[in-house]
Write an enzyme that holds these catalytic residues in place. Sequence first.
Site, PDB file in Angstrom:
ATOM      1  N   ASN A   9      14.932   5.584  -8.591  1.00 48.53           N
ATOM      2  CA  ASN A   9      16.250   6.008  -7.640  1.00 48.53           C
ATOM      3  C   ASN A   9      17.380   6.975  -8.360  1.00 48.53           C
ATOM      4  O   ASN A   9      17.709   6.679  -9.421  1.00 48.53           O
ATOM      5  CB  ASN A   9      17.257   4.772  -7.666  1.00 48.53           C
ATOM      6  CG  ASN A   9      18.344   4.811  -6.738  1.00 48.53           C
ATOM      7  OD1 ASN A   9      19.077   5.820  -6.858  1.00 48.53           O
ATOM      8  ND2 ASN A   9      18.501   3.643  -5.968  1.00 48.53           N
ATOM      9  N   LYS A  10      17.275   8.268  -7.568  1.00 47.48           N
ATOM     10  CA  LYS A  10      17.955   9.416  -8.313  1.00 47.48           C
ATOM     11  C   LYS A  10      19.417   9.126  -8.445  1.00 47.48           C
ATOM     12  O   LYS A  10      19.990   9.658  -9.475  1.00 47.48           O
ATOM     13  CB  LYS A  10      17.624  10.493  -7.364  1.00 47.48           C
ATOM     14  CG  LYS A  10      16.129  11.000  -7.185  1.00 47.48           C
ATOM     15  CD  LYS A  10      16.373  12.576  -6.770  1.00 47.48           C
ATOM     16  CE  LYS A  10      14.847  13.096  -7.012  1.00 47.48           C
ATOM     17  NZ  LYS A  10      14.376  13.252  -5.441  1.00 47.48           N
ATOM     18  N   GLY A  11      19.737   8.228  -7.644  1.00 47.11           N
ATOM     19  CA  GLY A  11      21.381   8.114  -7.724  1.00 47.11           C
ATOM     20  C   GLY A  11      21.742   7.102  -8.825  1.00 47.11           C
ATOM     21  O   GLY A  11      22.714   7.473  -9.604  1.00 47.11           O
ATOM     22  N   ASP A  70      18.022  -3.609 -12.076  1.00 47.33           N
ATOM     23  CA  ASP A  70      17.756  -4.256 -10.671  1.00 47.33           C
ATOM     24  C   ASP A  70      19.244  -4.506 -10.341  1.00 47.33           C
ATOM     25  O   ASP A  70      20.025  -5.325 -11.018  1.00 47.33           O
ATOM     26  CB  ASP A  70      16.922  -5.504 -10.725  1.00 47.33           C
ATOM     27  CG  ASP A  70      16.457  -5.356  -9.252  1.00 47.33           C
ATOM     28  OD1 ASP A  70      15.739  -4.802  -8.724  1.00 47.33           O
ATOM     29  OD2 ASP A  70      16.903  -6.430  -8.835  1.00 47.33           O
ATOM     30  N   PHE A 152      25.442   6.792  -3.581  1.00 52.14           N
ATOM     31  CA  PHE A 152      24.028   6.632  -2.931  1.00 52.14           C
ATOM     32  C   PHE A 152      24.608   5.238  -2.385  1.00 52.14           C
ATOM     33  O   PHE A 152      25.343   4.579  -2.881  1.00 52.14           O
ATOM     34  CB  PHE A 152      23.238   6.880  -3.847  1.00 52.14           C
ATOM     35  CG  PHE A 152      23.217   5.614  -5.015  1.00 52.14           C
ATOM     36  CD1 PHE A 152      23.849   5.850  -6.477  1.00 52.14           C
ATOM     37  CD2 PHE A 152      22.297   4.633  -5.046  1.00 52.14           C
ATOM     38  CE1 PHE A 152      23.881   4.731  -7.331  1.00 52.14           C
ATOM     39  CE2 PHE A 152      22.137   3.500  -5.918  1.00 52.14           C
ATOM     40  CZ  PHE A 152      23.222   3.839  -7.037  1.00 52.14           C
ATOM     41  N   HIS A 180      29.410  -1.895 -11.396  1.00 44.32           N
ATOM     42  CA  HIS A 180      28.686  -3.008 -11.954  1.00 44.32           C
ATOM     43  C   HIS A 180      27.820  -2.398 -12.740  1.00 44.32           C
ATOM     44  O   HIS A 180      27.523  -2.931 -14.138  1.00 44.32           O
ATOM     45  CB  HIS A 180      28.023  -3.531 -10.848  1.00 44.32           C
ATOM     46  CG  HIS A 180      27.344  -2.602  -9.663  1.00 44.32           C
ATOM     47  ND1 HIS A 180      27.740  -1.529  -9.258  1.00 44.32           N
ATOM     48  CD2 HIS A 180      25.888  -2.361  -9.386  1.00 44.32           C
ATOM     49  CE1 HIS A 180      27.046  -0.681  -8.627  1.00 44.32           C
ATOM     50  NE2 HIS A 180      25.819  -1.344  -8.611  1.00 44.32           N
ATOM     51  N   ARG A 181      27.206  -1.280 -12.587  1.00 45.07           N
ATOM     52  CA  ARG A 181      25.930  -0.529 -13.691  1.00 45.07           C
ATOM     53  C   ARG A 181      26.830  -0.098 -14.968  1.00 45.07           C
ATOM     54  O   ARG A 181      26.461  -0.330 -16.129  1.00 45.07           O
ATOM     55  CB  ARG A 181      25.799   0.753 -12.826  1.00 45.07           C
ATOM     56  CG  ARG A 181      24.553   1.322 -13.631  1.00 45.07           C
ATOM     57  CD  ARG A 181      23.681   2.326 -12.953  1.00 45.07           C
ATOM     58  NE  ARG A 181      23.092   1.419 -11.937  1.00 45.07           N
ATOM     59  CZ  ARG A 181      23.427   1.386 -10.512  1.00 45.07           C
ATOM     60  NH1 ARG A 181      24.287   2.060 -10.065  1.00 45.07           N
ATOM     61  NH2 ARG A 181      22.838   0.626  -9.502  1.00 45.07           N
TER      62      ARG A 181
HETATM   63  P1  ITT Z   1      14.203   1.427  -8.600  1.00 45.88           P
HETATM   64  O1  ITT Z   1      13.738  -0.098  -8.565  1.00 45.88           O
HETATM   65  O2  ITT Z   1      13.158   2.529  -8.820  1.00 45.88           O
HETATM   66  O3  ITT Z   1      15.318   1.330  -9.965  1.00 45.88           O
HETATM   67  P2  ITT Z   1      15.609   0.802  -6.187  1.00 45.88           P
HETATM   68  O4  ITT Z   1      16.647   1.574  -5.354  1.00 45.88           O
HETATM   69  O5  ITT Z   1      14.392   0.103  -5.529  1.00 45.88           O
HETATM   70  O6  ITT Z   1      14.875   1.849  -7.402  1.00 45.88           O
HETATM   71  P3  ITT Z   1      16.803  -1.691  -6.783  1.00 45.88           P
HETATM   72  O7  ITT Z   1      15.438  -2.414  -6.278  1.00 45.88           O
HETATM   73  O8  ITT Z   1      17.447  -2.250  -7.795  1.00 45.88           O
HETATM   74  O9  ITT Z   1      16.550  -0.108  -7.114  1.00 45.88           O
HETATM   75  O10 ITT Z   1      17.702  -1.734  -5.390  1.00 45.88           O
HETATM   76  C1  ITT Z   1      18.937  -1.308  -5.566  1.00 45.88           C
HETATM   77  C2  ITT Z   1      19.443  -1.095  -4.155  1.00 45.88           C
HETATM   78  O11 ITT Z   1      20.900  -1.443  -4.198  1.00 45.88           O
HETATM   79  C3  ITT Z   1      19.714   0.345  -4.055  1.00 45.88           C
HETATM   80  O12 ITT Z   1      18.698   0.921  -3.421  1.00 45.88           O
HETATM   81  C4  ITT Z   1      21.041   0.390  -3.344  1.00 45.88           C
HETATM   82  O13 ITT Z   1      20.905   0.382  -1.871  1.00 45.88           O
HETATM   83  C5  ITT Z   1      21.691  -0.698  -3.709  1.00 45.88           C
HETATM   84  N1  ITT Z   1      22.556  -0.327  -4.986  1.00 45.88           N
HETATM   85  C6  ITT Z   1      22.642  -0.568  -6.204  1.00 45.88           C
HETATM   86  N2  ITT Z   1      23.515  -0.100  -7.140  1.00 45.88           N
HETATM   87  C7  ITT Z   1      24.199   0.577  -6.293  1.00 45.88           C
HETATM   88  C8  ITT Z   1      25.313   1.395  -6.152  1.00 45.88           C
HETATM   89  O14 ITT Z   1      26.123   1.560  -7.380  1.00 45.88           O
HETATM   90  N3  ITT Z   1      25.913   2.223  -4.989  1.00 45.88           N
HETATM   91  C9  ITT Z   1      25.491   1.904  -4.095  1.00 45.88           C
HETATM   92  N4  ITT Z   1      24.238   1.094  -3.626  1.00 45.88           N
HETATM   93  C10 ITT Z   1      23.870   0.407  -4.886  1.00 45.88           C
END
Ligand code: ITT
Length: 196
Positions: A9-11, A70, A152, A180-181
């Site tokens: 996930n690039k964001g 996650d 994102f 949160h991150r």
């Molecule tokens: P990876 O598993 O490859 O890391 P992913 O996008 O599939 O990528 P997740 O399964 O952890 O990652 O899903 C996280 C989703 O939750 C992400 O795609 C966003 O839609 C949302 N999300 C998580 N953190 C966020 C943030 O800081 N801002 C906005 N949305 C967020």
Amino acid sequence: MKIWLASSNKGKRKEFENLLADLPVELHGPEELSYYTSPEENGDTFIANARIKAKYLAASVNEGWVLADDSGLECEGLNNMPGIHSARYAGDKASDAENVAKLLKMIKLRTNNRKARFVCALVAIDPNGQEYVFEGELKGSIASKQMGTGGFGYDPIFIPDNHEQSLAEMTSAEKNRLSHRANALKLFKEELRKHL
Ligand code: ITT
């Protein structure tokens, strides 16, 4: 110190780069491994899914740390959905825009309660194979419409408590002070500093 970040996930990746910039670490990603495919995230908690991603990548690299994130959004009025399904809320290959549109629609249809929280589970595996788990959260509410173009995922509709702007209206530095991150990574960094 090398850190292999198990995320495509690039964001997220951009945020990790900024949040780790004050430490002498080199970030690497699975895209550098030509044979790599992502594992199925079939756990039923954020931690379980972060562990799946961390262990899977750790089996493919033989140096440095592995770190997996996650994360997702829990909405109180929707029984904590989309939760671990946040990335695929509107379908398997759903875009951020489709997920946001579905969430706004579901809130409008189902509830007046707009309280929500972002959750981030980090699983880190050190070079000796020892595992560490860290969690962070950010409380807030869901806006009635999209606000801003930064960030994102659900950032354009998430307003942190005690703020008026959505995360997508903030600078990345502002988001990285509250998110949160950032909260989960603060704990990871405390652990990592002991090993540097
Ligand atoms: P990876 O598993 O490859 O890391 P992913 O996008 O599939 O990528 P997740 O399964 O952890 O990652 O899903 C996280 C989703 O939750 C992400 O795609 C966003 O839609 C949302 N999300 C998580 N953190 C966020 C943030 O800081 N801002 C906005 N949305 C967020």
